[in-house]
Design a protein around this motif. Structure first.
Motif, PDB file in Angstrom:
ATOM      1  N   TRP A   1      -0.914  42.389 -52.088  1.00 40.81           N
ATOM      2  CA  TRP A   1      -0.185  42.365 -50.821  1.00 40.81           C
ATOM      3  C   TRP A   1       0.617  43.647 -50.649  1.00 40.81           C
ATOM      4  N   VAL A   2       0.304  44.381 -49.602  1.00 38.78           N
ATOM      5  CA  VAL A   2       1.088  45.540 -49.189  1.00 38.78           C
ATOM      6  C   VAL A   2       1.400  45.325 -47.713  1.00 38.78           C
ATOM      7  N   ASN A   3       2.666  45.185 -47.390  1.00 34.31           N
ATOM      8  CA  ASN A   3       3.086  44.824 -46.040  1.00 34.31           C
ATOM      9  C   ASN A   3       2.538  45.799 -45.001  1.00 34.31           C
ATOM     10  N   PRO A   4       1.683  45.327 -44.079  1.00 31.61           N
ATOM     11  CA  PRO A   4       1.107  46.230 -43.082  1.00 31.61           C
ATOM     12  C   PRO A   4       1.990  46.441 -41.858  1.00 31.61           C
ATOM     13  N   PHE A   5       3.164  45.797 -41.839  1.00 25.75           N
ATOM     14  CA  PHE A   5       4.021  45.868 -40.665  1.00 25.75           C
ATOM     15  C   PHE A   5       5.252  46.718 -40.935  1.00 25.75           C
ATOM     16  N   SER A   6       5.871  47.139 -39.877  1.00 28.50           N
ATOM     17  CA  SER A   6       7.046  47.996 -39.999  1.00 28.50           C
ATOM     18  C   SER A   6       8.200  47.241 -40.630  1.00 28.50           C
ATOM     19  N   ARG A   7       9.134  47.994 -41.189  1.00 31.64           N
ATOM     20  CA  ARG A   7      10.250  47.406 -41.926  1.00 31.64           C
ATOM     21  C   ARG A   7      11.034  46.409 -41.086  1.00 31.64           C
ATOM     22  N   GLU A   8      11.215  46.682 -39.782  1.00 30.75           N
ATOM     23  CA  GLU A   8      12.037  45.791 -38.967  1.00 30.75           C
ATOM     24  C   GLU A   8      11.390  44.426 -38.750  1.00 30.75           C
ATOM     25  N   ASN A   9      10.095  44.313 -39.055  1.00 28.62           N
ATOM     26  CA  ASN A   9       9.410  43.029 -38.880  1.00 28.62           C
ATOM     27  C   ASN A   9       9.390  42.188 -40.146  1.00 28.62           C
ATOM     28  N   GLU A  10       9.907  42.697 -41.250  1.00 29.93           N
ATOM     29  CA  GLU A  10       9.750  42.015 -42.528  1.00 29.93           C
ATOM     30  C   GLU A  10      10.373  40.629 -42.547  1.00 29.93           C
ATOM     31  N   ASP A  11      11.497  40.454 -41.845  1.00 31.88           N
ATOM     32  CA  ASP A  11      12.168  39.161 -41.875  1.00 31.88           C
ATOM     33  C   ASP A  11      11.283  38.047 -41.339  1.00 31.88           C
ATOM     34  N   ARG A  12      10.346  38.385 -40.475  1.00 38.78           N
ATOM     35  CA  ARG A  12       9.485  37.362 -39.888  1.00 38.78           C
ATOM     36  C   ARG A  12       8.364  36.945 -40.828  1.00 38.78           C
ATOM     37  N   LEU A  13       8.192  37.644 -41.938  1.00 41.24           N
ATOM     38  CA  LEU A  13       7.093  37.317 -42.840  1.00 41.24           C
ATOM     39  C   LEU A  13       7.411  36.120 -43.727  1.00 41.24           C
ATOM     40  N   ILE A  14       8.705  35.833 -43.893  1.00 45.28           N
ATOM     41  CA  ILE A  14       9.152  34.622 -44.588  1.00 45.28           C
ATOM     42  C   ILE A  14       8.779  34.620 -46.072  1.00 45.28           C
ATOM     43  N   ASP A  15       9.771  34.635 -46.933  1.00 45.97           N
ATOM     44  CA  ASP A  15       9.570  34.426 -48.373  1.00 45.97           C
ATOM     45  C   ASP A  15       8.407  35.231 -48.932  1.00 45.97           C
ATOM     46  N   GLN A  16       8.561  36.520 -49.022  1.00 49.63           N
ATOM     47  CA  GLN A  16       7.440  37.331 -49.469  1.00 49.63           C
ATOM     48  C   GLN A  16       7.130  37.140 -50.946  1.00 49.63           C
ATOM     49  N   ASP A  17       7.983  36.429 -51.680  1.00 49.78           N
ATOM     50  CA  ASP A  17       7.642  36.124 -53.063  1.00 49.78           C
ATOM     51  C   ASP A  17       6.487  35.129 -53.141  1.00 49.78           C
ATOM     52  N   HIS A  18       6.193  34.431 -52.032  1.00 49.91           N
ATOM     53  CA  HIS A  18       5.018  33.555 -52.002  1.00 49.91           C
ATOM     54  C   HIS A  18       3.722  34.350 -51.871  1.00 49.91           C
ATOM     55  N   LEU A  19       3.825  35.669 -51.825  1.00 45.31           N
ATOM     56  CA  LEU A  19       2.650  36.521 -51.678  1.00 45.31           C
ATOM     57  C   LEU A  19       2.308  37.237 -52.979  1.00 45.31           C
ATOM     58  N   SER A  20       2.922  36.831 -54.068  1.00 48.23           N
ATOM     59  CA  SER A  20       2.626  37.461 -55.353  1.00 48.23           C
ATOM     60  C   SER A  20       1.232  37.084 -55.824  1.00 48.23           C
ATOM     61  N   GLN A  21       0.647  37.924 -56.667  1.00 54.77           N
ATOM     62  CA  GLN A  21      -0.694  37.689 -57.171  1.00 54.77           C
ATOM     63  C   GLN A  21      -0.771  36.368 -57.934  1.00 54.77           C
ATOM     64  N   ALA A  22       0.232  36.082 -58.761  1.00 52.26           N
ATOM     65  CA  ALA A  22       0.211  34.851 -59.559  1.00 52.26           C
ATOM     66  C   ALA A  22       0.187  33.616 -58.670  1.00 52.26           C
ATOM     67  N   TYR A  23       0.987  33.610 -57.611  1.00 53.08           N
ATOM     68  CA  TYR A  23       1.038  32.451 -56.724  1.00 53.08           C
ATOM     69  C   TYR A  23      -0.260  32.294 -55.952  1.00 53.08           C
ATOM     70  N   LEU A  24      -0.796  33.416 -55.440  1.00 55.49           N
ATOM     71  CA  LEU A  24      -2.041  33.349 -54.677  1.00 55.49           C
ATOM     72  C   LEU A  24      -3.203  32.877 -55.553  1.00 55.49           C
ATOM     73  N   VAL A  25      -3.225  33.303 -56.811  1.00 56.82           N
ATOM     74  CA  VAL A  25      -4.281  32.863 -57.722  1.00 56.82           C
ATOM     75  C   VAL A  25      -4.154  31.377 -58.000  1.00 56.82           C
ATOM     76  N   MET A  26      -2.928  30.882 -58.159  1.00 54.97           N
ATOM     77  CA  MET A  26      -2.737  29.449 -58.365  1.00 54.97           C
ATOM     78  C   MET A  26      -3.241  28.653 -57.169  1.00 54.97           C
ATOM     79  N   LEU A  27      -3.046  29.178 -55.955  1.00 54.52           N
ATOM     80  CA  LEU A  27      -3.524  28.492 -54.764  1.00 54.52           C
ATOM     81  C   LEU A  27      -5.036  28.340 -54.759  1.00 54.52           C
TER      82      LEU A  27
END
Length: 311
Positions: free
Chosen positions: A84-110
């Motif tokens: 995961w590399v955020n494709p949006f501008s910095r000011e939009n990051e708050d709308r992405l919600i809990d970016q720790d849910h985008l870690s490789q370990a979590y995505l692999v568990m899913l």
């Protein structure tokens, strides 16, 4: 007006689709399909435009997930979600919600979940949707959604679910391991805290030494290593288990692939990556997750298609 609402929610929708699909191209396609449906909808008739967008995006991803598993049967070696590399501008990051849910370990568990379980867990944990709203997406009843979510949590925590426990969930009885207990289980610990440059310093130094003993000292006894080359770059075909096997893997590949490569650390929103490049082109990306026992999971990306986000 409708375009402005959609563009405001685009980062949220993309992050949702990426969590569910693990692919930038698939996430982009899903969001574009949402836009096509949105553009043909009378938004004045919608009580909750944001909820409508999330629901439609989830349903589209559900269809993709059902076919993705068949496609991956032909994938060469292990399939890992893209970094995961955020494709949006910095000011939009708050709308992405809990970016720790985008870690490789979590995505692999899913990936261990069925499509419906994956949808239910993400909508509940990331968007805080209740069972009724999740049931609306899945096309079933709230009790069914409750069962699906419970089963997803049990899988994420490595515990087998019995039919009796599912029946208890459906009737709102309290099973041996409750939803509240599972919310603090290994499923959530998989997200972990985002590792920083300082957190990775010891791992990087051990790698640079090229010595198996120094690398093994940082690994948990039950550490696993998963690699994704997609048939386009050499990497381990099967999962490696145990500190000795993983340390010896790195000792061998260091001399072969890394010793003459440039190395730097990319600090992302979800996690940090150790990147190796030659002539400015990244050919290997490594990230880890850690427990009190040491490094417990290692992910190695070498498929050039999935490394494009770093180049």
């Amino acid at each position: 007006m409708s375009t402005a609402i959609f563009e405001q929610q685009r980062p949220r929708l993309f992050a949702l689709a990426f969590r569910l699909l693990g692919s930038y191209a698939d996430a982009e396609d899903a969001v574009q399909d949402v836009w096509l449906r949105w553009s043909k909808t009378d938004i004045t008739s919608l009580n909750d435009p944001t909820g409508w967008l999330v629901r439609v995006c989830s349903n589209l991803c559900l269809d993709v997930l059902k076919s993705a598993r068949r496609r991956r049967e032909n994938y060469v070696g292990q399939w890992l979600p893209e970094p995961w590399v955020n494709p949006f501008s910095r000011e939009n990051e708050d709308r992405l919600i809990d970016q720790d849910h985008l870690s490789q370990a979590y995505l692999v568990m899913l990936e261990a979940l069925t499509p419906q379980e994956r949808i239910a867990l993400v909508l509940h944990d990331v968007f805080d949707w209740d069972h009724t709203a999740i049931a609306d997406v899945l096309g079933n009843q709230p009790n069914n959604a409750r069962q699906i979510l419970f089963r997803a949590r049990r899988k994420m925590s490595g515990v087998t679910t019995s039919d009796d426990e599912l029946d208890a969930v459906a009737t709102d009885e309290t099973p041996d391991i409750s939803m509240e207990a599972l919310s603090h289980s290994n499923a959530n610990s998989m997200r972990g805290k985002r590792l920083t440059r300082d957190d990775l310093a010891g791992f990087v130094e051990a790698l640079q030494s090229g010595r198996a003993d120094r690398i093994a000292a940082l690994l948990a006894p039950g550490v696993t290593l998963q690699g994704d080359g997609g048939g386009k770059a050499s990497v381990n075909i099967n999962v490696l288990f145990g500190a000795d096997h993983v340390a010896r893997f790195f000792e061998g590949v260091w001399r072969k692939n890394f010793v003459n490569a440039d190395m730097h650390i990319y600090e992302g929103d979800a996690e940090s990556w150790v990147l190796f490049s030659v002539d400015g082109v990244v050919h290997t990306a490594i990230t880890i997750s850690r427990s009190d026992d040491g490094i417990e999971r290692v992910f190695v990306h070498r498929n050039p298609d999935k490394l494009a986000v770093f180049n």
